[in-house]
Design a protein around this motif. Structure first.
Motif, mmCIF file in Angstrom:
data_model
loop_
_atom_site.group_PDB
_atom_site.id
_atom_site.type_symbol
_atom_site.label_atom_id
_atom_site.label_comp_id
_atom_site.label_asym_id
_atom_site.label_seq_id
_atom_site.Cartn_x
_atom_site.Cartn_y
_atom_site.Cartn_z
ATOM 1 N N ALA A 186 3.104 -2.108 -4.386
ATOM 2 C CA ALA A 186 2.091 -2.519 -3.414
ATOM 3 C C ALA A 186 2.450 -3.858 -2.785
ATOM 4 O O ALA A 186 2.247 -4.076 -1.596
ATOM 5 C CB ALA A 186 0.730 -2.594 -4.093
ATOM 6 N N SER A 226 4.654 -3.543 0.038
ATOM 7 C CA SER A 226 4.162 -2.886 1.257
ATOM 8 C C SER A 226 2.978 -3.632 1.872
ATOM 9 O O SER A 226 2.240 -3.055 2.658
ATOM 10 C CB SER A 226 3.805 -1.423 0.969
ATOM 11 O OG SER A 226 3.048 -1.338 -0.201
ATOM 12 N N MET A 229 -2.627 -6.762 -2.181
ATOM 13 C CA MET A 229 -1.849 -6.000 -3.170
ATOM 14 C C MET A 229 -2.764 -5.078 -3.961
ATOM 15 O O MET A 229 -2.487 -3.889 -4.115
ATOM 16 C CB MET A 229 -1.135 -6.985 -4.097
ATOM 17 C CG MET A 229 -0.382 -6.344 -5.208
ATOM 18 S SD MET A 229 0.208 -7.582 -6.385
ATOM 19 C CE MET A 229 -1.147 -7.647 -7.514
ATOM 20 N N LEU A 239 -3.984 -2.104 -1.892
ATOM 21 C CA LEU A 239 -2.981 -1.054 -1.688
ATOM 22 C C LEU A 239 -2.698 -0.308 -2.985
ATOM 23 O O LEU A 239 -2.423 0.891 -2.983
ATOM 24 C CB LEU A 239 -1.691 -1.661 -1.148
ATOM 25 C CG LEU A 239 -1.799 -2.264 0.240
ATOM 26 C CD1 LEU A 239 -0.507 -2.946 0.622
ATOM 27 C CD2 LEU A 239 -2.137 -1.175 1.253
ATOM 28 N N ALA A 240 -2.748 -1.024 -4.109
ATOM 29 C CA ALA A 240 -2.363 -0.396 -5.375
ATOM 30 C C ALA A 240 -3.506 0.378 -6.001
ATOM 31 O O ALA A 240 -3.283 1.142 -6.938
ATOM 32 C CB ALA A 240 -1.875 -1.464 -6.351
ATOM 33 N N SER A 269 -8.463 3.218 2.645
ATOM 34 C CA SER A 269 -7.640 4.160 1.885
ATOM 35 C C SER A 269 -8.546 4.968 0.974
ATOM 36 O O SER A 269 -9.360 4.428 0.239
ATOM 37 C CB SER A 269 -6.590 3.414 1.070
ATOM 38 O OG SER A 269 -7.213 2.575 0.154
#
Lengths: 268, 277
Positions: A138, A141, A169, A172-173, A258
């Motif tokens: 993460a 990215s 982070m 995203l993770a 997400s």
């Protein structure tokens, strides 16, 4: 014996409160549900503590793996490879015998060979390695624009990390991290099958399920009960992590948030 | 030292490494077969078959895997014996479950009580393989199901435009193309399968974990002829290193395979390879 009495006797059996002797024959459904449920206390104990403590080490490992310093990077890489590349089952065995031999050196190490601490340490290191890898992915990215914007606002060092890098982070993770958490709870069932003794038959859910299956030679009752408990636990975890996911994504427009996608669970 | 490491009992630990490799070699294709069946069933147009496939994939999720391992070994054993019991002794009166006993007629027992030792061991191993295949088949089914959906829709439409039947399109277009999409998932699965092999120990097969415990221990009565202290820690360290090496080698091999399979595919990786050449 009524079901209520069984619940009083065995509800906290796995932590040593209540009836000392396990039922030996004429098992009722109530006894099986109660005892296996009582064992879940251990699964939740191991899972929760390992997850919380592992979270911090995982962040450190992820940042370490992305570090520019060769020593720190290599150390993090090796840590992750060591724990992700070998079976958790073998790690438990190795750790248990390591702790046993440490016990001979000094009595300080005594509690290490008991499951409540020794197994917790292994699970902590293991989950730190797995989630460290997730966080590292993460970290790589994170959108470049976010970091440039942070620079433009004059953020640097710790405050940049705390306010921009780290939350992004995590955001995203998070879906992958949810899976990891589910995994971890499933992995806690290995503890009492891998050397760590269940002292005075205080075991986890699978320990009791296995006890009943051995005694009755009928796997079709205890294991589905265990499965039911774990499905409930998994659903609760998903709900809890979903709340956190909502909070992490709250600043984004609706369509870019997400989605939590549940993926399959595997053995580690 | 060299002498110690080549004693008869140590030979059995080396043999058990062979057992593990054999398990992997048999289980991987079997699980793939189960997975293929599951995935094909899950996307079938016949509703009951689809439900079976989807239930198979879904049930194995959400439950700790070793619970499955412990469950299936007894459940499969009893299922086999029950079937044989129904076939061979139709006029048996007593109930099969008597309290906490599971009783079938004598000739339905598996393996037969008077069978030699190796039959018992092979039967146990066979049950273990079947259990692994069922559990990992569900995971593989999940991966293959996703891979089948990842094949571009246009490919199937083109096949239909050429007048292929559903079956032809499936076997000639979909199946050859899905592997490159499935490989990342499958290689992940292979790693997991390697790491699941120590669970053989729980299934009652005398595998490396069993021998490491036996040989390292100092007090086990059967091995009093090794007057060494508790060395189990070192045996498990050796196992740890063995598994680390094994995963590392697989990683490298699978990376190469992936590179080959991407060749000429209409994916990002294939495109990058074309440009580099």
């Amino acid at each position: 014996m009524s079901c209520w009495e069984t619940l009083m006797d065995y509800g906290l059996r796995s932590v040593g409160i209540g009836e000392r002797l396990l039922p030996r024959d004429n098992f009722t459904l109530c006894q099986q549900v109660t005892l296996i449920g009582s064992g879940m206390i251990w699964n939740i104990y191991f899972g929760t503590l390992a997850l919380i403590s592992g979270f911090f080490l995982a962040t450190a490992v992820a940042v370490g793996k992305a570090s520019n310093l060769r020593v720190i990077r290599k150390a993090s890489e090796w840590f992750i490879f060591l724990f992700r590349g070998s079976p958790l089952f073998i790690q438990f065995f190795f750790a248990y015998f390591l702790f046993l031999s440490l016990k001979g050196v000094s009595p300080i190490f005594d509690p290490l060979s008991a499951a409540w601490l020794g197994a917790l340490i292994v699970l902590f290191l293991n989950t730190a390695a797995y989630s460290g890898e997730i966080f590292y992915g993460a970290l790589l990215s994170i959108p470049k624009g976010d970091l440039e914007a942070a620079d433009a606002y004059g953020l640097s060092g710790w405050s940049k990390f705390r306010r921009i890098t780290w939350p992004t982070m995590l955001r995203l993770a998070w879906p992958a991290y949810t899976n990891e958490a589910i995994f971890l709870f499933h992995a806690t069932t290995l503890v009492f099958f891998s050397g760590f003794p269940a002292w005075r038959q205080k075991g986890d859910a699978l320990y009791y399920a296995n006890y009943f299956a051995d005694k009755t030679f009928n796997p079709f009752v205890p294991y589905p009960i265990l499965a039911g408990f774990f499905i409930v636990l998994t659903l609760m975890l998903v709900a809890l992590f979903g709340l956190a996911n909502r909070r992490l994504n709250r600043h984004l427009p609706k369509d870019r948030q997400s989605k939590m996608r549940l993926r399959m669970n595997l053995i580690r | 030292m060299a002498c110690y490491l080549t004693t008869g009992k140590h030979m059995s630990i080396y043999w058990s490494v062979g057992t593990v490799l054999l398990l992997l070699a048999i289980t991987a294709p079997t699980a793939l077969l189960f997975g293929f069946g599951g995935a094909a069933a899950a996307r079938s147009r016949i509703a009951p078959l689809r439900w079976v496939g989807q239930a198979y994939i879904a049930v194995v999720r959400g439950v700790p895997d070793i619970a499955f391992f412990l469950f299936f070994v007894i459940a499969l054993d009893q299922a086999f014996e029950w079937v044989r019991h129904q076939v061979k002794c139709p006029d048996w009166e007593d109930p099969i479950r008597q309290g906490s006993d599971f009783i079938v007629c004598g000739i339905a027992k598996l393996p037969q009580g008077n069978a030699p030792q190796w039959v018992h061991e092979t039967y146990g191993f066979f049950l273990a393989v079947l259990t692994f295949a069922i559990v990992f088949g569900a995971f593989a089914a999940n991966v293959l199901f996703g891979a089948m959906r990842a094949v571009p829709r246009a490919q199937i439409e083109t096949a239909e435009a050429y007048g292929m039947t559903q079956r032809q399109a499936f076997w000639r277009i979909l199946v050859p193309q899905m592997w490159v999409y499935a490989l990342p998932g499958l290689s992940n699965l292979w790693m997991v399968l390697i790491k699941a092999t120590p669970l053989l120990f729980l299934l009652g097969v005398e595998d490396i974990v069993y021998w490491a415990r036996e040989l390292g221990g100092s007090k086990t009565a059967r091995f009093t002829d090794y007057p060494h202290p508790d060395w189990r820690m070192w045996y498990f360290l050796a196992l740890l290193v063995f598994y680390l090496l094994f995963t590392r080698v697989s990683e490298i091999a699978l990376g190469r395979l992936m590179k080959r399979l991407t060749q000429g595919q209409a994916t990002l990786g294939g495109e990058a390879q074309r440009k580099a050449a």
